[in-house]
Motif scaffolding. Structure first.
Motif, PDB file in Angstrom:
ATOM      1  N   ALA A   1     -14.386 -23.542  47.426  1.00  0.00           N
ATOM      2  CA  ALA A   1     -14.954 -24.537  46.512  1.00  0.00           C
ATOM      3  C   ALA A   1     -16.236 -25.124  47.090  1.00  0.00           C
ATOM      4  O   ALA A   1     -17.239 -25.255  46.389  1.00  0.00           O
ATOM      5  N   ARG A   2     -16.220 -25.467  48.374  1.00  0.00           N
ATOM      6  CA  ARG A   2     -17.415 -26.035  49.003  1.00  0.00           C
ATOM      7  C   ARG A   2     -18.583 -25.050  49.000  1.00  0.00           C
ATOM      8  O   ARG A   2     -19.737 -25.445  48.920  1.00  0.00           O
ATOM      9  N   ALA A   3     -18.281 -23.764  49.098  1.00  0.00           N
ATOM     10  CA  ALA A   3     -19.337 -22.752  49.059  1.00  0.00           C
ATOM     11  C   ALA A   3     -19.969 -22.688  47.670  1.00  0.00           C
ATOM     12  O   ALA A   3     -21.109 -22.261  47.522  1.00  0.00           O
ATOM     13  N   GLY A   4     -19.229 -23.136  46.662  1.00  0.00           N
ATOM     14  CA  GLY A   4     -19.757 -23.171  45.308  1.00  0.00           C
ATOM     15  C   GLY A   4     -19.745 -21.806  44.656  1.00  0.00           C
ATOM     16  O   GLY A   4     -19.126 -20.859  45.135  1.00  0.00           O
ATOM     17  N   SER A   5     -20.439 -21.725  43.549  1.00  0.00           N
ATOM     18  CA  SER A   5     -20.535 -20.466  42.823  1.00  0.00           C
ATOM     19  C   SER A   5     -22.004 -20.208  42.513  1.00  0.00           C
ATOM     20  O   SER A   5     -22.800 -21.143  42.442  1.00  0.00           O
ATOM     21  N   PRO A   6     -22.373 -18.957  42.342  1.00  0.00           N
ATOM     22  CA  PRO A   6     -23.775 -18.648  42.048  1.00  0.00           C
ATOM     23  C   PRO A   6     -24.172 -19.145  40.655  1.00  0.00           C
ATOM     24  O   PRO A   6     -23.321 -19.323  39.784  1.00  0.00           O
TER      25      PRO A   6
END
Length: 126
Positions: free
Chosen positions: A69-74
């Motif tokens: 989740a912290r890495a996020g999504s493109p």
């Protein structure tokens, strides 16, 4: 005649079972239901802060581990929502707006209180 039908009975039974409707999808777990509630709370809070959440749907939220989740999504054509349970039992909801939205691919990290009773923090990123 009875003998002929008896010979075909196993085949007919197998064919009939293949025509049965597929089983109903499993109901979401309590964890998934709570995660979607947290996503809904986050979307409501973001909409009050002029973050464009059009096209975002809490029902489409994906439940993931906190690191993912912290890495996020493109950035993409559709809104993306990731939800993770944090160690302190709060929910981390990451909302990435679509490229066609007014927020143009911006990302918001929303911390939702443990029982989804409100939001404790919002951070923004690109």
């Amino acid at each position: 005649m009875t003998r002929t039908i008896a010979r075909w009975a196993p085949l007919l039974a197998a064919l009939a079972s293949g025509c049965a409707p597929p089983p109903a999808p499993a109901a979401p777990s309590a964890h998934e239901t709570a995660a979607r509630r947290a996503a809904s709370i986050a979307l409501t809070a973001l909409s009050h802060r002029k973050f464009d959440v059009s096209g975002c749907d809490a029902a489409g939220a994906r439940v993931v581990q906190e690191a993912e989740a912290r890495a996020g999504s493109p950035q993409g054509e559709r809104c993306a929502i990731l939800v993770a349970r944090q160690g302190d039992q709060t929910w981390l909801v990451v909302v990435r707006s679509s490229l066609s939205s007014g927020s143009v691919g911006a990302q918001a990290l929303v911390t939702v209180l443990p029982e989804a009773e409100g939001v404790s923090a919002i951070e923004y990123a690109r």
